[in-house]
Structures are given as structure tokens and as C-alpha cells.
Design an enzyme around this catalytic site. Structure first.
Site, PDB file in Angstrom:
ATOM      1  N   GLU A  94       0.811  -1.213   0.000  1.00 27.40           N
ATOM      2  CA  GLU A  94       0.000   0.000   0.000  1.00 27.40           C
ATOM      3  C   GLU A  94       0.845   1.264   0.000  1.00 27.40           C
ATOM      4  O   GLU A  94       0.513   2.251  -0.648  1.00 27.40           O
ATOM      5  CB  GLU A  94      -0.945   0.005   1.217  1.00 27.40           C
ATOM      6  CG  GLU A  94      -2.171  -0.888   1.076  1.00 27.40           C
ATOM      7  CD  GLU A  94      -1.872  -2.358   1.319  1.00 27.40           C
ATOM      8  OE1 GLU A  94      -0.739  -2.672   1.738  1.00 27.40           O
ATOM      9  OE2 GLU A  94      -2.773  -3.186   1.089  1.00 27.40           O
TER      10      GLU A  94
ATOM     11  N   HIS B  29     -10.018  -7.606   7.842  1.00 27.29           N
ATOM     12  CA  HIS B  29     -10.773  -7.279   6.638  1.00 27.29           C
ATOM     13  C   HIS B  29     -12.208  -6.832   6.894  1.00 27.29           C
ATOM     14  O   HIS B  29     -13.001  -6.749   5.962  1.00 27.29           O
ATOM     15  CB  HIS B  29     -10.740  -8.473   5.680  1.00 27.29           C
ATOM     16  CG  HIS B  29      -9.365  -8.775   5.172  1.00 27.29           C
ATOM     17  ND1 HIS B  29      -8.744  -9.979   5.384  1.00 27.29           N
ATOM     18  CD2 HIS B  29      -8.488  -8.007   4.492  1.00 27.29           C
ATOM     19  CE1 HIS B  29      -7.545  -9.952   4.838  1.00 27.29           C
ATOM     20  NE2 HIS B  29      -7.361  -8.758   4.298  1.00 27.29           N
TER      21      HIS B  29
END
Length: 343
Positions: free
Chosen positions: A98, A148
């Protein structure tokens, strides 16, 4: 994570990307306002995202889409077909990193907080990060666990210079995403992952945008104001319907843009109802509901007839097996409505 940016200079090459979407829950809310555009089609959330990305790439040759797995459509299928249409130089995969994805995006158009959010400010508005939009799935999905299923929107709302947008439905997602991509400010666009496949409604097939930083009153009422965003709006709508059976009239507001948020719409509603309940999936402590509660307490103190209520996630990591106990549910919200009205 996936990003769409507009380059400030020459095109980049040797990359490919697609959008993906998939998975989970929800229904269209009653009375939802739709753009007055002909040519609508029943569409789910991930397809609406795909349409918005297609339009953005088609209408602006400076736009690029890149991120994890986007060239084959991504795990949620949001980017399906985009690499085939626009080529590997504009839609491409990146490593699972990321920091690298965001850094590359800022260089094209440096990291989110230290660079992207401050570029317009420190350049005296000479540069604007090239219209950087960072897309990411967020929120509970039913089996995501502590990594998640998180809802970290409050982290980004704390950063001046960033915009934070969360849609509740396919129609909203397409119009808001196109507005984000075309906004000169860097935007975090969170997509409720449990709505990707299960939320379906009529969506204009044409190019359209919905206004940022403008909340929407999706249910009018007189006794209490409810404020939320994302997938939780459908749950809150169910709680409002049940409250109506007990004679409680609820006004429901979708904030849509969390930063900068529409204080005026919420304030106007609370001045009418005298009560406010905020609900979100993120933990209670430090959640964005606390900012809303504090702001409304300042602006509407003499109009409030009860303390501002917050029905939120628990102050724990998101539990894999105990998700139903963690999440704000219809019954939890309904109990909060009754307690606030009867205070």
C-alpha cells in the site's frame, strides 16, 4: 486498495489494471433521490463502480487506474474489463504494498497524510496531486475478522486536506466516485464490501455526478434524527420502520461525505427533532460519531431534549466468530431510538 489518478506529466507505460468487486448484503432505501437522467438499468454496487471507472478513463486521457489485482478485475470484480479496454499502460497491477501504491500515485499526479493531504496547502494551491482518488473496500463482510472488516474512516477524517466519502448504494457509488475522481483534492473512497453484489437498484448508464459534502435526508421525521453512512443505512432504515410502528417519527440522514461533512443539514434536522442518534460500524471511542455528537452539542445545545446517542461497534478488534455481537444491529438502534425519545 486501488487508486485512480490524473497524471501531471507524460503518460506512464508497461502497466495494466482492472477493477473488481464482489460480495455481500443490503437493499435500496425508500425515497432515495435519483439523478434525472434517462437510460437506467438495474445495477449492483460493483458494477456501478466499474461504470464510474470506465467513464473516468474514457473521458480523461490523463486518468490511470492501478492497484492490487486490478488488471484481472480484482477480488470484488470492480475493475473487470478495464485493462482490456484501456490497455496496460493505464490500468495495471502493482505489488501488494500500500505504501508503494500511494507513493506512486502521488508521484504521478507522496504518502496520504504527509504528502497528498498537504500538497495544495504547501504549494499555495499551485499543485493539487493530480486528482488523486484512493478506493478501498471497508466494513463488515460477515467473515472478514480483525483485518478485513475494519472501518478506519475516522483516521482519515482527522487529516486536513483529505476528503472522505462512503456511498450507501450503487446509484450513490457511481455518482460520488465520478465526483471524487474529478475533484482536485485527494479523496479516500471507501466501498462497503458487503454491498458489492447484494445492493441492486436502477442506475443511470450515463455520466453523472453527485455533490460532495452534501448530506441527504432519505427519510423525514419529527421525533429524532438518525445519522449514518455506508451499508449501515439499510439497517438504520429498518430500525426507523420498526420505530414508526410504535409511533416514533424518525428522520434519517445519509452523511455521504464525512470530511468535510454537512453540518448544516444535520443541524437543521436536530433543531426540528430535538434529538440525535449516530450509528457506525467503527469502534465507539474516537469514532467519527463523536465528532458529530460534539459539533451538534455545540450548535444545538438549547434545542436538545436528550443526550446525543451513539450506537457503534465495540472497542475491541473486530471479532471473527462474534461479529453479530460486535455490529450495530436493527434492535440495538431501535433500543437507542426509544431510550433517546423517552429520556
Amino acid at each position: 486498495m486501488a487508486m485512480i489518478v490524473k497524471s501531471l506529466g507524460r503518460p506512464i507505460s508497461n502497466f495494466a489494471r482492472k477493477i473488481s468487486s464482489s460480495s455481500f448484503v443490503s437493499t435500496t432505501l425508500k425515497g432515495q433521490k435519483q439523478p434525472s437522467i434517462e437510460g437506467k438499468k438495474l445495477t449492483n454496487l460493483f458494477s456501478a463502480i466499474n461504470q464510474a471507472l470506465y467513464i473516468a478513463l474514457e473521458t480523461d486521457p490523463r486518468a490511470y487506474l492501478f492497484g492490487e489485482d486490478v488488471s484481472f478485475g480484482g477480488i470484488f470484480r470492480c475493475t473487470t474489463g478495464l485493462a482490456d479496454k484501456f490497455g496496460k499502460s493505464r490500468v495495471f497491477n502493482t505489488p501488494l504494498c500500500e505504501q508503494g501504491i500511494v507513493g506512486f500515485g502521488i508521484g504521478l499526479a507522496a504518502m496520504i497524510v504527509n504528502e497528498a493531504a498537504k500538497l495544495r496547502y504547501r504549494s499555495g494551491n499551485q499543485f493539487n496531486c493530480g486528482g488523486l482518488t484512493i478506493r478501498a473496500p471497508y466494513g463488515a463482510i460477515g467473515h472478514g475478522g480483525h483485518y478485513h472488516s475494519q472501518s478506519p474512516e475516522a483516521f482519515f477524517c482527522h487529516v486536513p486536506g483529505l476528503k472522505m466519502v462512503i456511498p450507501r448504494s450503487p446509484l450513490q457509488a457511481k455518482g460520488l466516485l465520478l465526483a471524487c475522481i474529478r475533484d482536485p483534492n485527494p479523496v479516500i473512497f471507501f466501498e462497503p464490501k458487503r454491498l458489492y453484489q447484494l445492493a441492486v437498484e436502477e442506475v443511470p448508464e450515463h455520466d453523472y455526478m453527485l455533490p460532495l459534502s452534501q448530506a441527504e435526508v432519505i427519510r423525514e421525521g419529527n421525533d429524532i434524527t438518525l445519522v449514518g453512512w455506508g451499508a449501515l443505512l439499510a439497517v438504520m432504515e429498518q430500525a426507523c420502520a420498526d420505530a414508526a410502528k410504535d409511533g416514533i417519527s424518525c428522520e434519517l440522514i445519509d452523511l455521504r461525505t464525512l470530511s468535510p461533512w454537512d453540518k448544516e443539514t444535520v443541524e437543521s434536522s436536530v433543531r426540528k427533532t430535538g434529538r440525535l442518534l449516530v450509528s457506525h460500524e467503527a469502534p465507539l471511542t474516537g469514532g467519527f460519531g463523536a465528532e458529530i455528537a460534539a459539533s451538534i452539542a455545540e450548535r444545538c445545545f438549547l434545542k436538545l431534549e436528550a443526550p446525543v446517542a451513539r450506537i457503534c461497534g465495540l472497542d475491541t478488534p473486530f471479532p471473527y466468530a462474534l461479529e453479530p455481537f460486535y455490529m450495530p444491529t436493527k434492535n440495538k438502534i431501535l433500543d437507542g431510538i426509544k431510550a433517546t425519545v423517552n429520556y
